[in-house]
Scaffold this active site. Structure first.
Site, mmCIF file in Angstrom:
data_model
loop_
_atom_site.group_PDB
_atom_site.id
_atom_site.type_symbol
_atom_site.label_atom_id
_atom_site.label_comp_id
_atom_site.label_asym_id
_atom_site.label_seq_id
_atom_site.Cartn_x
_atom_site.Cartn_y
_atom_site.Cartn_z
ATOM 1 N N TYR A 79 0.849 -1.196 0.000
ATOM 2 C CA TYR A 79 0.000 0.000 0.000
ATOM 3 C C TYR A 79 0.883 1.244 0.000
ATOM 4 C CZ TYR A 79 -3.683 3.138 1.892
ATOM 5 O OH TYR A 79 -4.591 4.157 2.105
ATOM 6 N N LYS A 101 -1.511 -1.304 -4.000
ATOM 7 C CA LYS A 101 -2.568 -0.298 -3.887
ATOM 8 C C LYS A 101 -1.878 1.050 -4.008
ATOM 9 C CE LYS A 101 -6.023 1.751 -0.823
ATOM 10 N NZ LYS A 101 -6.626 1.776 0.534
#
Length: 366
Positions: free
Chosen positions: A195, A223
């Site tokens: 992320y 992400k």
């Protein structure tokens, strides 16, 4: 006492003797012989739980790479600040019914940063046990401490999560070589999404780092919150990416090669977000949702989402501090947005309402 005494006797009588080491006849005279501890008796027990290596990686990274709509699920609370699991289960069920393929448990939206690790792992395990057969459960087990990230990820996979979400070390930060070492410490445990959200961590994860750790077969993807140019850079190199920005996810999906989105907005309108990710280019639907998305992120997430779900009557108006609800004027704006988009497109069955300031509960100790 008689009962306890007899029980103690039965225990002593049923205990298996330890095997004694073979001693030569002149044992006592050999004072310089190195002492060795007796070998414990090993009794096969075939009903013991499976060892961790037997259950690890039951979901492959390839299974995670195909997910197009993943919801960063909200964690609702009771008035005393504990988890409201009944409301939580309704939220997850609604996501499943409306076509979400995965949930992030205890992420930024789910306020994992406000949980103890015991709460965190419990919620991951609860989600797996209740819904793991219908939706992929991705546990946020990242930390700015590598030691904590390792331990939490071990526990998350032990309770059955399908994949882990890992952020780069925030606040203290580290070097690029340190980032690689950090991710290399957790990637061997199972499917992993990295992320990248520099606005929260204070540090970008550059492509050099991602390209290095992408050598691991357990990297499911990234992400990415930096923007669609970065997404296209990764997808051009065969790295799976999910947009981390709801306002950019339509273009990321259909113009820049993103697999899908890890979404906050899908907590509210999961069916419309599924259509946005599955139905092909749809600029009119995207434009319809943008005012709602803009409203959600006027203040740091999950302040807007928490306020909206309370106004829809699907969670109690309880906030764990330091989060507080949006002001009254913004709550009125949300009611108008719901009417414009259509109440039938939102989660819950109650009418949307403007909640009074005094009706919100702010919990500092929980």
């Amino acid at each position: 006492m008689a009962i306890l005494k007899s029980y103690g006797v039965s225990l002593r009588e049923s205990t298996l003797p330890f095997p004694r080491p073979n001693r030569p006849d002149n044992y006592k005279s050999r004072r310089n012989v190195k002492w060795r501890s007796p070998q414990a008796a090993v009794i096969p027990n075939f009903h013991l739980p499976m060892r961790s290596f037997e259950v690890k990686n039951r979901t492959s990274a390839e299974d995670i790479k195909s997910l197009r709509l993943i919801t960063a699920i909200k964690t609702p609370y009771l008035p005393d600040g504990r988890f409201d699991l009944e409301a939580y289960d309704d939220l997850v069920n609604t996501q499943i019914e409306n076509g979400a393929e995965g949930v992030i448990v205890g992420g930024t939206t789910g306020e994992g940063q406000l949980m103890s690790w015991d709460e965190h792992i419990m919620l991951i395990g609860h989600t797996v046990n209740c819904f793991g057969g219908s939706i992929k459960v991705i546990g946020n087990t990242g930390s700015n401490s590598t030691r904590e990230a390792i331990h939490a990820t071990e526990q998350g996979f032990a309770v059955g999560m399908h994949a882990a979400l890992h952020i780069n070390p925030y606040y203290g930060k580290t070097s690029l070589e340190g980032l690689v070492s950090h991710f290399d410490s957790v990637l061997p445990m199972g499917p992993t999404i990295i992320y990248n959200v520099p606005s929260r961590t204070g540090q970008d994860i550059p492509p050099r780092v991602i390209n290095t750790v992408a050598q691991s077969p357990n990297l499911a993807g990234v992400k990415e919150c930096v923007g669609n140019d970065r997404i296209e850079q990764y997808t051009g190199n065969g790295i799976v990416v999910w947009s981390g920005n709801d306002d950019q996810c339509h273009d990321a999906r259909w113009s820049h090669g993103a697999t899908g989105v890890i979404s906050v907005t899908s907590n509210l309108v999961p069916g419309l977000m599924r259509e946005l990710m599955f139905g092909g280019k749809n600029p009119s639907l995207n434009a319809k949702l943008l005012p709602l998305i803009d409203w959600l992120f006027q203040e740091p997430n999950p302040i807007g989402l928490n306020t909206a779900l309370a106004q829809l009557g699907v969670v109690r108006p309880v906030f764990r501090l330091p989060y507080v609800p949006l002001p009254l004027a913004k709550r009125v704006e949300f009611v108008n947005l719901v009417k414009e988009i259509g109440r039938e497109n939102f989660v819950g069955e109650k009418g949307v309402q403007v909640i009074d300031d005094d009706d919100f509960i702010l919990v500092g100790r929980y």
